[in-house]
Design a protein around this motif. Structure first.
Motif, PDB file in Angstrom:
ATOM      1  N   UNK A   1     -14.536 -25.628 -16.089  1.00  0.00           N
ATOM      2  CA  UNK A   1     -15.387 -25.992 -14.956  1.00  0.00           C
ATOM      3  C   UNK A   1     -16.853 -26.000 -15.367  1.00  0.00           C
ATOM      4  N   UNK A   2     -17.250 -25.014 -16.172  1.00  0.00           N
ATOM      5  CA  UNK A   2     -18.630 -24.960 -16.651  1.00  0.00           C
ATOM      6  C   UNK A   2     -18.980 -26.197 -17.463  1.00  0.00           C
ATOM      7  N   UNK A   3     -18.052 -26.667 -18.264  1.00  0.00           N
ATOM      8  CA  UNK A   3     -18.310 -27.858 -19.078  1.00  0.00           C
ATOM      9  C   UNK A   3     -18.409 -29.108 -18.215  1.00  0.00           C
ATOM     10  N   UNK A   4     -17.559 -29.195 -17.211  1.00  0.00           N
ATOM     11  CA  UNK A   4     -17.440 -30.427 -16.433  1.00  0.00           C
ATOM     12  C   UNK A   4     -18.554 -30.568 -15.402  1.00  0.00           C
ATOM     13  N   UNK A   5     -19.087 -29.466 -14.909  1.00  0.00           N
ATOM     14  CA  UNK A   5     -20.159 -29.555 -13.905  1.00  0.00           C
ATOM     15  C   UNK A   5     -21.303 -30.405 -14.432  1.00  0.00           C
ATOM     16  N   UNK A   6     -21.731 -30.122 -15.662  1.00  0.00           N
ATOM     17  CA  UNK A   6     -22.815 -30.909 -16.231  1.00  0.00           C
ATOM     18  C   UNK A   6     -22.408 -32.336 -16.533  1.00  0.00           C
ATOM     19  N   UNK A   7     -21.202 -32.511 -17.054  1.00  0.00           N
ATOM     20  CA  UNK A   7     -20.747 -33.860 -17.384  1.00  0.00           C
ATOM     21  C   UNK A   7     -20.685 -34.740 -16.139  1.00  0.00           C
ATOM     22  N   UNK A   8     -20.272 -34.169 -15.036  1.00  0.00           N
ATOM     23  CA  UNK A   8     -20.173 -34.953 -13.802  1.00  0.00           C
ATOM     24  C   UNK A   8     -21.543 -35.190 -13.183  1.00  0.00           C
ATOM     25  N   UNK A   9     -22.270 -34.104 -12.905  1.00  0.00           N
ATOM     26  CA  UNK A   9     -23.510 -34.232 -12.144  1.00  0.00           C
ATOM     27  C   UNK A   9     -24.621 -34.850 -12.980  1.00  0.00           C
ATOM     28  N   UNK A  10     -24.776 -34.411 -14.228  1.00  0.00           N
ATOM     29  CA  UNK A  10     -25.823 -34.972 -15.074  1.00  0.00           C
ATOM     30  C   UNK A  10     -25.608 -36.470 -15.291  1.00  0.00           C
ATOM     31  N   UNK A  11     -24.357 -36.856 -15.531  1.00  0.00           N
ATOM     32  CA  UNK A  11     -24.072 -38.270 -15.800  1.00  0.00           C
ATOM     33  C   UNK A  11     -24.436 -39.146 -14.611  1.00  0.00           C
TER      34      UNK A  11
ATOM     35  N   UNK B   1     -12.655 -38.535 -10.601  1.00  0.00           N
ATOM     36  CA  UNK B   1     -11.273 -38.283 -11.044  1.00  0.00           C
ATOM     37  C   UNK B   1     -11.241 -37.886 -12.523  1.00  0.00           C
ATOM     38  N   UNK B   2     -12.034 -38.563 -13.342  1.00  0.00           N
ATOM     39  CA  UNK B   2     -12.054 -38.264 -14.775  1.00  0.00           C
ATOM     40  C   UNK B   2     -12.532 -36.840 -15.028  1.00  0.00           C
ATOM     41  N   UNK B   3     -13.627 -36.478 -14.373  1.00  0.00           N
ATOM     42  CA  UNK B   3     -14.178 -35.139 -14.584  1.00  0.00           C
ATOM     43  C   UNK B   3     -13.286 -34.051 -13.982  1.00  0.00           C
ATOM     44  N   UNK B   4     -12.662 -34.340 -12.856  1.00  0.00           N
ATOM     45  CA  UNK B   4     -11.767 -33.354 -12.241  1.00  0.00           C
ATOM     46  C   UNK B   4     -10.499 -33.170 -13.073  1.00  0.00           C
ATOM     47  N   UNK B   5     -10.098 -34.209 -13.784  1.00  0.00           N
ATOM     48  CA  UNK B   5      -8.882 -34.111 -14.585  1.00  0.00           C
ATOM     49  C   UNK B   5      -9.001 -33.161 -15.762  1.00  0.00           C
ATOM     50  N   UNK B   6     -10.222 -32.961 -16.269  1.00  0.00           N
ATOM     51  CA  UNK B   6     -10.396 -32.061 -17.418  1.00  0.00           C
ATOM     52  C   UNK B   6     -10.043 -30.616 -17.078  1.00  0.00           C
ATOM     53  N   UNK B   7     -10.663 -29.990 -16.049  1.00  0.00           N
ATOM     54  CA  UNK B   7     -10.238 -28.621 -15.713  1.00  0.00           C
ATOM     55  C   UNK B   7      -8.837 -28.563 -15.138  1.00  0.00           C
ATOM     56  N   UNK B   8      -8.382 -29.658 -14.511  1.00  0.00           N
ATOM     57  CA  UNK B   8      -7.023 -29.671 -13.985  1.00  0.00           C
ATOM     58  C   UNK B   8      -6.000 -29.558 -15.111  1.00  0.00           C
ATOM     59  N   UNK B   9      -6.289 -30.147 -16.253  1.00  0.00           N
ATOM     60  CA  UNK B   9      -5.367 -30.045 -17.383  1.00  0.00           C
ATOM     61  C   UNK B   9      -5.238 -28.608 -17.877  1.00  0.00           C
TER      62      UNK B   9
END
Length: 227
Positions: free
Chosen positions: A96-106, A124-132
Motif C-alpha cells: 500500500x505504501x508503494x502504491x499510494x505514491x504511484x497512484x496519486x503522484x502519477x 484498477x492497475x494500482x489497486x491490483x498490486x496490493x491486492x496480489x
C-alpha cells in the motif's frame, strides 16, 4: 457582432506609431501564449511540498529498508516475508505504501501536463498490486491460487509501466524539458529493476524495492518542481 469586433479593434487603433529611431511597441499582449507554457503547479506550497517529499523520499524508503533486516533481498522476495515468515501485515503495508505514491503522484503529474489517461484503469492497475499481496502463495495451495498471486502482480506492474511509456509519445514529451527528464529518470528506474530481476533469475526483493523506492522518489521530485 459589431460590438465584438469593435472591442478588438479599439486597442489596436489606440496604438501610437513609433517615431523613427525609437523602439517598436510591445505587441505581446495581442499574441496567443505559446503552447509549451504550462501553468504553475498548484502543489507548490511549502507544506504540500514537505509532505510529498516526506513520503516519497523518507517514509517509503525507510519502510523498504526494513526488508534488509528480515530476508536476503538478493534471493528472497517480499512474498516470502508475508507467506513463509508469517508477516502478511508488513507485506500489505509495504504494498500500500508503494502504491499510494504511484497512484496519486502519477495522476497529479498527468493532470498537471493535461495528459489524458483512463482514470478507472489507472485505479484498477494500482489497486491490483496490493491486492496480489492479499492472495496467499504456498506450494501446498492449488496451482491456480498461486498463479493469481504471481500474474496479478506481474500484469499490474507491467501495465503501470506501459501507462507511463505511452505518455512519452505525446507532444508534451518534446515540448517540456522537465517532462523529458522525468521520462528518462523513470526509464532508468524500470531498467534497474529489470536488471535486478534478470541477475537473480527471478523476482527478488531488490527488484521490488528498486521499483517501489525509485518510482516514488522520481515522481515525488517531479511533482514538487516547476514545469
Amino acid at each position: 457582432d459589431e460590438r465584438f469586433f469593435g472591442d478588438l479593434l479599439i486597442p489596436a487603433l489606440e496604438l501610437e506609431l513609433p517615431e523613427i529611431g525609437t523602439r517598436s511597441p510591445n505587441l505581446s499582449a495581442f499574441l496567443p501564449a505559446p503552447i509549451y507554457k504550462f501553468p504553475s503547479f498548484r502543489y507548490n506550497s511549502r507544506m504540500k511540498r514537505f509532505w510529498i517529499l516526506l513520503y516519497g523520499w523518507l517514509l517509503n524508503p525507510a519502510l523498504n529498508a526494513l526488508v534488509f533486516f528480515m530476508i536476503d533481498p538478493s534471493y528472497d522476495n517480499l512474498s516470502y516475508i508475508g507467506n513463509t515468515l508469517h508477516h502478511p501485515l508488513f507485506l500489505w503495508i509495504w504494498a500500500v505504501s508503494s502504491v499510494i505514491g504511484m497512484y496519486w503522484f502519477s495522476k497529479s503529474i498527468w493532470n498537471r501536463y493535461h495528459i489524458s489517461y483512463q482514470k478507472f484503469l489507472h485505479l484498477f492497475i494500482c489497486a491490483g498490486m496490493p491486492l496480489s499481496c492479499v492472495v496467499p502463495y504456498d506450494p501446498g495451495l492449488p496451482g491456480w491460487v498461486n498463479d493469481i498471486h504471481v500474474w496479478l502482480a506481474i500484469v499490474c506492474v507491467c501495465a503501470f509501466m506501459l501507462e507511463w511509456i505511452v505518455t512519452f509519445f505525446q507532444p508534451v514529451f518534446t515540448l517540456s524539458k522537465a517532462y523529458r527528464q522525468l521520462g528518462f529518470s523513470l526509464m532508468t528506474v524500470f531498467a534497474l529493476s529489470f536488471l535486478c530481476l534478470t541477475s537473480a533469475g527471478h523476482v527478488n526483493a531488490l527488484c521490488e524495492m528498486a521499483f517501489s523506492v525509485g518510482v516514488n522518489v522520481v515522481l515525488a521530485w517531479s511533482l514538487v518542481r516547476e514545469p
